[in-house]
Design an enzyme around this catalytic site. Structure first.
Site, PDB file in Angstrom:
ATOM      1  N   ASP A 159      -5.589  53.151  42.855  1.00 15.59           N
ATOM      2  CA  ASP A 159      -5.730  54.221  41.865  1.00 15.59           C
ATOM      3  C   ASP A 159      -6.874  53.869  40.916  1.00 15.59           C
ATOM      4  O   ASP A 159      -7.031  52.714  40.498  1.00 15.59           O
ATOM      5  CB  ASP A 159      -4.432  54.395  41.069  1.00 15.59           C
ATOM      6  N   ASN A 167     -14.602  62.280  34.313  1.00 13.40           N
ATOM      7  CA  ASN A 167     -14.691  63.723  34.562  1.00 13.40           C
ATOM      8  C   ASN A 167     -14.900  64.499  33.269  1.00 13.40           C
ATOM      9  O   ASN A 167     -15.701  65.435  33.204  1.00 13.40           O
ATOM     10  CB  ASN A 167     -13.408  64.215  35.253  1.00 13.40           C
ATOM     11  N   ASP A 176     -17.338  63.591  41.311  1.00 11.75           N
ATOM     12  CA  ASP A 176     -17.425  63.678  42.772  1.00 11.75           C
ATOM     13  C   ASP A 176     -18.299  62.556  43.333  1.00 11.75           C
ATOM     14  O   ASP A 176     -17.987  61.963  44.369  1.00 11.75           O
ATOM     15  CB  ASP A 176     -17.986  65.038  43.193  1.00 11.75           C
ATOM     16  N   ASP A 202      -7.782  60.879  42.564  1.00 13.58           N
ATOM     17  CA  ASP A 202      -8.468  59.587  42.526  1.00 13.58           C
ATOM     18  C   ASP A 202      -7.616  58.487  43.163  1.00 13.58           C
ATOM     19  O   ASP A 202      -7.728  57.321  42.801  1.00 13.58           O
ATOM     20  CB  ASP A 202      -8.815  59.214  41.078  1.00 13.58           C
TER      21      ASP A 202
END
Length: 281
Positions: A159, A167, A176, A202
């Site tokens: 993770d 973001n 991305d 993610d």
């Protein structure tokens, strides 16, 4: 229909052999029965089957052979009053060959589209990794194999820490790019026999067949080092929480396999993040 096609593909050589035998039998029957019971067109399903499981060239060759068998029947049995091959018979042969080739072309295009759709259904569109469905299928298949060979199976759940902050501050396009960089780094850091998947958002997972705890520690250490290097190169404030479960008798259910590694990953998250938790089961 899809299951039948999958069975044919799984037994490719047997399918080709059976199809060729049936085409020969149909050709002989057509010669014996004559014009009263024309059966040459019954070769079409077997030509289609070969087109689906073999190469386009093989299907084209069989199509032309079927057309030649058709003209032999027409020339030497149906028109015994005028022996030899006439222009009309050559024309009919061309029509028959075109008929087979057009069908083969259509089937080949359908096969390519079908295989493309099946591939896209199993691949994460952003990263090119296995999606969760394909990863689960692979995990269950490898778990069954490892149980048969009495070898370990290691599953790692990864993770990204602070991914939401990237973001929110740098934008989704940067997010991305970050996910693609992680995917590329993971693929370059594991063995050829290992599987890498994106489970969503993610979260990523690694499947390490036949990897003991010692081998898994080496691989995961290399993965962490290269991931951190990739993040530092772009100055992304992202670290990684990783849970690693080593199974000596792995469950055959993919959810159970992932759950063990997922639980370890959350233990890392709750403590200090940016770490690894191992457990042998």
């Amino acid at each position: 229909m899809e299951r039948m096609l999958d069975v044919c593909t799984a037994h490719r050589q047997l399918t080709i052999l059976i199809a060729c035998i049936f085409c020969v039998v149909i050709g002989l029957l057509d010669i014996v029965l004559g014009n009263e019971f024309p059966v040459s067109s019954l070769c079409l399903p077997f030509v289609v089957a070969i087109c689906w499981v073999a190469s386009l060239q093989t299907a084209i060759v069989l199509s032309l052979l079927c057309a030649v068998a058709w003209i032999i029947d027409d020339a030497f049995y149906l028109n015994s009053s005028s022996p030899g091959v006439t222009m009309a018979e050559l024309w009919h042969t061309g029509v028959h060959a075109s008929f087979f080739l057009v069908v083969v072309s259509v089937v080949w295009r359908l096969r390519c589209a079908y295989e493309r759709e099946r591939m896209f259904a199993r691949i994460d569109s952003l990263t090119g990794l296995l999606n969760i469905t394909a990863f689960n299928d692979t995990a269950e298949r490898e778990a069954a194999r490892c149980r048969r060979s009495n070898s370990p199976l290691t599953v790692a759940f990864i993770d990204c820490d602070n991914f939401k902050a990237v973001n929110d501050t740098l934008g989704h396009r940067t997010g991305d790019r970050l996910l693609k960089a992680i995917a590329k780094t993971l693929c370059l850091s594991v063995r050829e026999m290992d599987a890498v998947g994106r489970l969503g958002g993610d979260e990523f997972a690694l499947l390490l067949p036949e990897a003991s705890q010692e081998q898994a520690e080496v691989i995961i250490s290399r993965v962490r080092e290269r991931l951190n290097e990739a993040m530092e190169a772009e100055k992304w404030p992202v670290t990684f929480s990783i849970g690693v479960a080593v199974y000596h008798q792995p469950e055959l259910d993919a959810d159970a396999l992932l759950h063990g590694a997922d639980k370890l990953m959350y233990d890392v998250k709750r403590s200090a993040k940016d770490g690894v938790a191992f457990e042998v089961r």
